[in-house]
Design a protein around this motif. Structure first.
Motif, PDB file in Angstrom:
ATOM      1  N   MET A   1      12.086  25.950 -31.053  1.00 58.01           N
ATOM      2  CA  MET A   1      12.856  25.753 -32.263  1.00 58.01           C
ATOM      3  C   MET A   1      12.832  24.279 -32.614  1.00 58.01           C
ATOM      4  SD  MET A   1      16.260  27.632 -33.116  1.00 58.01           S
ATOM      5  CE  MET A   1      17.071  27.419 -34.625  1.00 58.01           C
ATOM      6  N   GLY A   2      12.564  23.968 -33.848  1.00 53.01           N
ATOM      7  CA  GLY A   2      12.409  22.588 -34.293  1.00 53.01           C
ATOM      8  C   GLY A   2      13.682  22.017 -34.876  1.00 53.01           C
ATOM      9  N   ALA A   3      13.499  21.006 -35.692  1.00 52.71           N
ATOM     10  CA  ALA A   3      14.624  20.339 -36.339  1.00 52.71           C
ATOM     11  C   ALA A   3      15.216  21.239 -37.423  1.00 52.71           C
ATOM     12  CB  ALA A   3      14.142  19.030 -36.951  1.00 52.71           C
ATOM     13  N   LEU A   4      16.319  20.790 -37.970  1.00 53.09           N
ATOM     14  CA  LEU A   4      16.974  21.565 -39.027  1.00 53.09           C
ATOM     15  C   LEU A   4      16.128  21.560 -40.295  1.00 53.09           C
ATOM     16  CD1 LEU A   4      20.670  20.392 -38.712  1.00 53.09           C
ATOM     17  CD2 LEU A   4      19.719  22.567 -37.997  1.00 53.09           C
ATOM     18  N   SER A   5      15.911  22.725 -40.830  1.00 55.63           N
ATOM     19  CA  SER A   5      15.183  22.832 -42.092  1.00 55.63           C
ATOM     20  C   SER A   5      16.177  22.660 -43.251  1.00 55.63           C
ATOM     21  CB  SER A   5      14.487  24.188 -42.188  1.00 55.63           C
ATOM     22  OG  SER A   5      15.435  25.210 -42.381  1.00 55.63           O
ATOM     23  N   PRO A   6      15.683  22.473 -44.452  1.00 58.09           N
ATOM     24  CA  PRO A   6      16.596  22.351 -45.602  1.00 58.09           C
ATOM     25  C   PRO A   6      17.487  23.591 -45.760  1.00 58.09           C
ATOM     26  CG  PRO A   6      14.409  21.611 -46.217  1.00 58.09           C
ATOM     27  CD  PRO A   6      14.302  22.184 -44.838  1.00 58.09           C
ATOM     28  N   TRP A   7      16.973  24.763 -45.433  1.00 60.16           N
ATOM     29  CA  TRP A   7      17.783  25.981 -45.542  1.00 60.16           C
ATOM     30  C   TRP A   7      18.943  25.961 -44.561  1.00 60.16           C
ATOM     31  CZ3 TRP A   7      17.366  28.352 -49.812  1.00 60.16           C
ATOM     32  CH2 TRP A   7      16.147  28.391 -50.489  1.00 60.16           C
ATOM     33  N   HIS A   8      18.720  25.441 -43.359  1.00 62.96           N
ATOM     34  CA  HIS A   8      19.806  25.339 -42.390  1.00 62.96           C
ATOM     35  C   HIS A   8      20.900  24.399 -42.893  1.00 62.96           C
ATOM     36  CE1 HIS A   8      16.628  26.578 -39.348  1.00 62.96           C
ATOM     37  NE2 HIS A   8      17.574  27.506 -39.228  1.00 62.96           N
ATOM     38  N   MET A   9      20.481  23.265 -43.461  1.00 62.41           N
ATOM     39  CA  MET A   9      21.466  22.298 -43.972  1.00 62.41           C
ATOM     40  C   MET A   9      22.263  22.876 -45.134  1.00 62.41           C
ATOM     41  SD  MET A   9      19.646  18.608 -43.643  1.00 62.41           S
ATOM     42  CE  MET A   9      17.895  18.936 -43.654  1.00 62.41           C
ATOM     43  N   ILE A  10      21.608  23.643 -46.009  1.00 64.90           N
ATOM     44  CA  ILE A  10      22.308  24.279 -47.130  1.00 64.90           C
ATOM     45  C   ILE A  10      23.324  25.282 -46.603  1.00 64.90           C
ATOM     46  CG2 ILE A  10      22.020  25.856 -49.097  1.00 64.90           C
ATOM     47  CD1 ILE A  10      19.329  24.424 -49.629  1.00 64.90           C
ATOM     48  N   LEU A  11      22.940  26.060 -45.610  1.00 65.49           N
ATOM     49  CA  LEU A  11      23.849  27.046 -45.018  1.00 65.49           C
ATOM     50  C   LEU A  11      25.053  26.354 -44.384  1.00 65.49           C
ATOM     51  CD1 LEU A  11      24.390  30.021 -44.337  1.00 65.49           C
ATOM     52  CD2 LEU A  11      23.157  29.628 -42.202  1.00 65.49           C
ATOM     53  N   ILE A  12      24.821  25.264 -43.672  1.00 66.46           N
ATOM     54  CA  ILE A  12      25.929  24.521 -43.060  1.00 66.46           C
ATOM     55  C   ILE A  12      26.850  23.961 -44.134  1.00 66.46           C
ATOM     56  CG2 ILE A  12      26.477  22.432 -41.728  1.00 66.46           C
ATOM     57  CD1 ILE A  12      23.922  23.029 -40.087  1.00 66.46           C
ATOM     58  N   ALA A  13      26.285  23.424 -45.230  1.00 65.80           N
ATOM     59  CA  ALA A  13      27.098  22.879 -46.320  1.00 65.80           C
ATOM     60  C   ALA A  13      27.959  23.960 -46.963  1.00 65.80           C
ATOM     61  CB  ALA A  13      26.202  22.214 -47.360  1.00 65.80           C
ATOM     62  N   VAL A  14      27.393  25.154 -47.163  1.00 69.04           N
ATOM     63  CA  VAL A  14      28.152  26.256 -47.769  1.00 69.04           C
ATOM     64  C   VAL A  14      29.294  26.684 -46.853  1.00 69.04           C
ATOM     65  CG1 VAL A  14      27.994  28.688 -48.448  1.00 69.04           C
ATOM     66  CG2 VAL A  14      26.260  27.066 -49.220  1.00 69.04           C
ATOM     67  N   VAL A  15      29.027  26.778 -45.563  1.00 64.23           N
ATOM     68  CA  VAL A  15      30.083  27.179 -44.612  1.00 64.23           C
ATOM     69  C   VAL A  15      31.193  26.135 -44.590  1.00 64.23           C
ATOM     70  CG1 VAL A  15      30.574  27.550 -42.170  1.00 64.23           C
ATOM     71  CG2 VAL A  15      28.567  28.609 -43.202  1.00 64.23           C
ATOM     72  N   LEU A  16      30.828  24.846 -44.557  1.00 65.00           N
ATOM     73  CA  LEU A  16      31.845  23.794 -44.588  1.00 65.00           C
ATOM     74  C   LEU A  16      32.658  23.836 -45.875  1.00 65.00           C
ATOM     75  CD1 LEU A  16      29.909  20.769 -43.057  1.00 65.00           C
ATOM     76  CD2 LEU A  16      31.772  22.068 -42.024  1.00 65.00           C
ATOM     77  N   LEU A  17      31.990  24.088 -46.992  1.00 64.81           N
ATOM     78  CA  LEU A  17      32.691  24.177 -48.270  1.00 64.81           C
ATOM     79  C   LEU A  17      33.680  25.338 -48.263  1.00 64.81           C
ATOM     80  CD1 LEU A  17      32.862  22.939 -51.091  1.00 64.81           C
ATOM     81  CD2 LEU A  17      31.082  24.530 -51.806  1.00 64.81           C
ATOM     82  N   LEU A  18      33.277  26.465 -47.692  1.00 64.82           N
ATOM     83  CA  LEU A  18      34.183  27.614 -47.623  1.00 64.82           C
ATOM     84  C   LEU A  18      35.344  27.370 -46.669  1.00 64.82           C
ATOM     85  CD1 LEU A  18      31.633  30.579 -47.618  1.00 64.82           C
ATOM     86  CD2 LEU A  18      33.163  29.883 -49.476  1.00 64.82           C
ATOM     87  N   LEU A  19      35.099  26.685 -45.567  1.00 66.58           N
ATOM     88  CA  LEU A  19      36.157  26.448 -44.586  1.00 66.58           C
ATOM     89  C   LEU A  19      37.173  25.413 -45.057  1.00 66.58           C
ATOM     90  CD1 LEU A  19      34.227  26.422 -41.187  1.00 66.58           C
ATOM     91  CD2 LEU A  19      35.847  28.130 -41.983  1.00 66.58           C
ATOM     92  N   PHE A  20      36.696  24.285 -45.612  1.00 68.07           N
ATOM     93  CA  PHE A  20      37.595  23.177 -45.913  1.00 68.07           C
ATOM     94  C   PHE A  20      37.915  23.016 -47.390  1.00 68.07           C
ATOM     95  CE2 PHE A  20      35.495  21.931 -41.912  1.00 68.07           C
ATOM     96  CZ  PHE A  20      36.615  21.855 -41.104  1.00 68.07           C
ATOM     97  N   GLY A  21      37.108  23.540 -48.261  1.00 65.29           N
ATOM     98  CA  GLY A  21      37.357  23.409 -49.698  1.00 65.29           C
ATOM     99  C   GLY A  21      36.785  22.120 -50.247  1.00 65.29           C
ATOM    100  N   PRO A  22      36.604  22.080 -51.570  1.00 65.82           N
ATOM    101  CA  PRO A  22      35.965  20.901 -52.186  1.00 65.82           C
ATOM    102  C   PRO A  22      36.832  19.642 -52.160  1.00 65.82           C
ATOM    103  CG  PRO A  22      36.657  22.450 -53.859  1.00 65.82           C
ATOM    104  CD  PRO A  22      36.880  23.111 -52.537  1.00 65.82           C
ATOM    105  N   ASN A  23      38.132  19.783 -52.044  1.00 61.45           N
ATOM    106  CA  ASN A  23      39.010  18.612 -52.046  1.00 61.45           C
ATOM    107  C   ASN A  23      39.067  17.934 -50.681  1.00 61.45           C
ATOM    108  OD1 ASN A  23      39.641  19.073 -54.713  1.00 61.45           O
ATOM    109  ND2 ASN A  23      41.402  20.352 -54.207  1.00 61.45           N
TER     110      ASN A  23
END
Length: 78
Positions: A1-23
């Motif tokens: 398994m290699g480094a994080l791909s752009p899709w992995h980073m997008i998925l992490i960003a979406v999960v963080l946005l859902l957990l903590f909110g935009p504010n």
């Protein structure tokens, strides 16, 4: 398994946005940035202090050799 791909980073960003909110995300980012800066300053400060201590310990004996406490007159051999 290699480094994080752009899709992995997008998925992490979406999960963080859902957990903590935009504010809350900018506040979390500032907190992490401040934490990393303080850590970097602390590690660089310790390295600079230890380098200065080493330099002082090396220069201290040289200073004693260069400036004797009593000047001596040159000896004349007869």
């Amino acid at each position: 398994m290699g480094a994080l791909s752009p899709w992995h980073m997008i998925l992490i960003a979406v999960v963080l946005l859902l957990l903590f909110g935009p504010n809350k995300l900018p506040e979390l980012g500032r907190g992490f940035g401040k934490m990393f800066r303080e850590f970097k300053d602390a590690t660089n400060g310790n390295a600079a202090a230890s380098a200065e201590e080493k330099r002082e310990s090396i220069e201290a004996p040289k200073a004693e050799l260069v400036s004797p406490s009593e000047p001596t007159a040159p000896s004349v051999n007869k």
